[in-house]
Design an enzyme around this catalytic site. Structure first.
Site, PDB file in Angstrom:
ATOM      1  N   GLU A   1      -1.096 -10.048  -2.160  1.00 11.41           N
ATOM      2  CA  GLU A   1      -2.421 -10.258  -2.135  1.00 11.41           C
ATOM      3  C   GLU A   1      -2.966 -10.376  -3.695  1.00 11.41           C
ATOM      4  OE1 GLU A   1      -3.621  -8.772   2.136  1.00 11.41           O
ATOM      5  OE2 GLU A   1      -2.894  -7.151   1.009  1.00 11.41           O
TER       6      GLU A   1
ATOM      7  N   GLY B   1       0.194  -5.895  -0.391  1.00 13.19           N
ATOM      8  CA  GLY B   1      -0.866  -5.938  -1.223  1.00 13.19           C
ATOM      9  C   GLY B   1      -0.337  -6.273  -2.722  1.00 13.19           C
TER      10      GLY B   1
ATOM     11  N   ALA C   1       0.688  -1.169  -0.107  1.00 18.32           N
ATOM     12  CA  ALA C   1       0.109   0.033   0.062  1.00 18.32           C
ATOM     13  C   ALA C   1       0.940   1.169   0.152  1.00 18.32           C
ATOM     14  CB  ALA C   1      -0.910  -0.021   1.365  1.00 18.32           C
TER      15      ALA C   1
END
Length: 723
Positions: A115, A112, A66
């Site tokens: 992910e 992220g 992020a």
């Protein structure tokens, strides 16, 4: 498009390259999510697309997580909820695409970024030392809230996923493939073409991927732990107990990760993801996460050299003294120099240091951090020597000998005779003023301090010390070299103990005074671990060496404190005179006869508490007295904090940010506080001053609050305004 580059082959395979503008790395931002969402609108309507490949346009990273700056700018939890909800929506749409999705990972794939790969059907990674995969959110006081806590356990198992999330540990491709996190390892060159071909083959095949079988014993253990409710319950219980033992519950994100994974296992992925949104929003707004993110921001800022243009290249490095510190310095420099001279009193001693560097390089090659070729090249740069005949045209000489000012001056004189005006002399000293070492030398403008922490390859901090006569190009070069070594560097002014040693000594002095006053050594350590230190001060002295503590206690820093009317304990000297050196000779504050036990699952290291060596009490004190945890914590922490403020007041530090970074990464000041200055801001300067004045009345002038601290309190100011 601003963030994405899109191309579609005639075969129907679409390649989407993420390339965030104006940044060396790809970050998950609202802008990137919006653009991906718009692309998905188009993809979902295009019946001609047969497969999708996602890759990065950056040289050394896929997606690093992020955009922390964007998170920091969010004023309320509603903004956070909207941001993470959008991320969930985008990932769910990618996961639901009716054709294969392949991610091609080269470089850092973190947070992220990882992910994102978890929603793909096939994951490949480059066989490169640059490629690392992990979920480091816990280090920022957060959870992997974009599906990491829900999808990773289902992919590799709860017992494997939890340690990765709870430690923030990174995986190299070979380990990631063994765990099942990636499906294939390929060479970086031509990776895009390989990924496109694989995506096409998956779109044409109806076969399901076969999970690689692990050894029978490993499969049975995995099934027992991950395949049953009872097994998972054991994993969660063990994880909680180990987290509490290690963190004392001071880091809420670690416990939140366990709860999140457990919730998802019981309620399902969809409910688990919704639950994560709430948890993530709460943590982003939490003061501990704010503090941890401030450290991250500070470290990021310190990777930049403001005077980089003045720095000179260091092609040839010399290390004088090839012991623990010397060979550690050579180890972290091997990738950045053409030649490294390793000098000691004999060729045998120098060769022993080179051998240790070789061992470290071999470990790196085995782990995949470097290639075998890189290992051999770096080892080939090391040259042993027992004189200065090879020192001409050396860019930087780092002296790493014992803390003896006479010896250091002698080496400086010898280096100056062997080298010219273009050679920098850096002393790796923890306490001796650089100006005292440079006294009487030919070129004081070329002398600087580079205080490394042991063990050098693992400790992140480098304290660079400048005198009033240090040339700007010398400072710039030392800083640039430290940054290349991978260190977080703070530049401080010269003085006894500089910054880190100077603020540590009052804490260690008060620790032994507490023992002399009757406190139990084990209780002192316990209280400070409850405060947030990774180890207690008594254990720290045993690890550093009681002989080292005694040496420093008699040095220049003691004179500084005595000039302020403060009294220093002779406790460490007394113990040293009785043969106590700490862990190194198995004679310290603690008994070292019995080894500690290893924990289950390997989530965190944990040892049984060692008994105190009661002989210490016979030497140091008359009776015993009970101290409350709060009294121990205040006496030790405030001694360090006040000294840190004095360093800022006197100009030893250039900023509170540097003081926080130095205390946390050099001395273990509790990271969740953000450092001593941010801790003052969180508690309130006026409350700190009140506590110190009470301690001054009961304990002595050590707790007389620094003038800058009093001023900050009276004017209602803060030391840090960056978050």
């Amino acid at each position: 498009m601003k963030y994405l580059q899109v191309e579609t082959e005639k075969s129907g395979v679409m390649a989407v390259t993420i390339d965030c503008p104006g940044s060396k790395v790809n970050k998950v931002s609202s802008g990137l999510l919006k653009e991906i969402s718009g692309l998905l609108d188009r993809i979902e309507k295009d019946a001609g697309i047969k497969a999708l490949v996602i890759l990065s346009g950056k040289e050394d990273n896929f997606v690093v997580g992020a955009d922390v700056d964007e998170l920091n700018a969010m004023k309320g939890s509603d903004e956070v909820v909207a941001y993470i909800t959008k991320a969930h929506e985008v990932l769910a749409r990618i996961e639901a695409l009716p054709f294969p999705v392949v991610t091609a990972v080269h470089g850092n794939c973190l947070g992220g970024g990882l992910e994102l790969t978890l929603v793909a059907d096939y994951r490949m990674a480059s066989d490169s030392a640059k490629t690392l995969m992990g979920l480091p959110e816990v280090q920022l006081g957060l959870i992997p809230a974009a599906g990491g806590t829900q999808r990773l356990p289902r992919l590799i198992g709860v017992s494997e996923a939890l340690p990765l999330m709870l430690t923030g540990k990174n995986l190299r491709p070979k380990k990631a493939k063994r765990l099942g996190l990636i499906d294939e390892i390929v060479i970086p060159h031509g990776m895009k073409a390989v990924a496109m071909k694989k995506a096409l083959s998956l779109s044409d095949s109806a076969k399901k991927r076969q999970e690689k079988k692990r050894p029978l014993k490993e499969r049975l253990m995995k099934k027992a732990l991950d395949g049953t409710a009872a097994g998972r319950g054991l994993v969660f219980s063990q994880a909680r107990s180990q987290v509490m033992a290690q963190t004392k519950g001071l880091y809420p994100a670690a416990l939140a990760i366990i709860s999140s994974v457990e919730f998802g296992c019981k309620r399902g992925v969809e409910k688990g993801l919704k639950n994560d949104i709430r948890i993530f929003a709460d943590l982003v707004m939490d003061s501990k996460s704010h503090a941890l993110r401030s450290l991250f921001a500070g470290m990021t800022d310190l990777k930049k050299n403001p005077n980089q243009k003045s720095a000179r290249p260091v092609g040839k490095l010399a290390v004088v003294g090839c012991g623990l510190m010397g060979h550690g310095i050579a180890s972290v420099s091997a990738a950045h120099c053409d030649t490294i001279l390793m000098k000691d009193v004999s060729l045998e001693a120098a060769a022993a240091g080179i051998k240790e560097v070789g061992r470290g390089l071999a470990k790196q090659a085995k782990s995949g951090a470097i290639t075998a070729f890189e290992r051999d090249v770096r080892y080939g740069k090391l040259l042993p020597c027992d004189d200065y005949s090879l020192f001409s045209h050396t860019g930087l000489v780092v002296e790493a000998v014992f803390e003896d000012i006479g010896l250091k001056r002698k080496i400086l004189a010898e280096v100056e005779d062997a080298c010219d005006e273009n050679t920098i002399f850096a002393s790796n000293t923890s306490a001796l003023p650089i100006s005292h070492i440079a006294k009487g030398c030919k070129r004081p403008e070329n002398v600087i301090g580079m205080h490394y922490f042991s063990p050098v390859p693992k400790m992140p901090l480098l304290e660079i010390i400048t005198t009033d006569r240090t040339a700007k190009w010398v400072e710039a070069t030392a800083l640039e070299f430290g940054i290349k070594q991978g260190k977080t560097c703070i530049v401080v002014k010269d003085g006894p103990g500089f910054y880190t040693t100077r603020i540590l000594i009052p804490l260690l002095n008060e620790a032994i005074k507490l023992v002399e006053e009757g406190a139990d050594a084990k209780e002192i350590d316990r209280a400070m671990k409850l405060f947030g230190y990774p180890v207690g001060p008594i254990t720290l002295v045993d690890e550093l060496g009681i002989d080292v503590a005694a040496h420093v206690a008699k040095g220049e820093v003691r004179k500084l404190f005595e000039a302020r009317g403060l009294t220093a304990s002779d406790g460490y000297t007394k113990l040293f005179e009785h043969g106590f050196k700490g862990k190194k000779n198995r004679k310290g504050f603690y008994v070292y006869d019995e080894p500690g036990r290893k924990p289950l699952l390997g989530l965190f290291a944990k040892k049984n508490g060692r008994p105190v060596n009661t002989e210490v009490y016979e030497i140091l004190r008359v009776g015993s007295r009970h101290f409350e945890d709060s009294e121990i914590q205040d006496r030790l922490s405030l001694a360090m904090i006040n000294e840190a403020v004095l360093c800022l007041q006197e100009g030893i530090l250039s900023s509170a940010r540097d003081g926080d970074i130095g205390a946390v990464f050099g001395l273990g000041f509790p990271p969740f506080t953000g450092g001593p200055f941010r801790y003052v801001d969180i508690i309130g300067a006026h409350k700190i001053v009140e506590k110190m004045k009470r301690l001054e009345e009961t304990t002595g002038p050590l707790y007389r609050p620094a003038g800058l601290l009093v001023e900050t309190a009276s004017k209602g100011r803060r030391f840090r305004d960056d978050l």
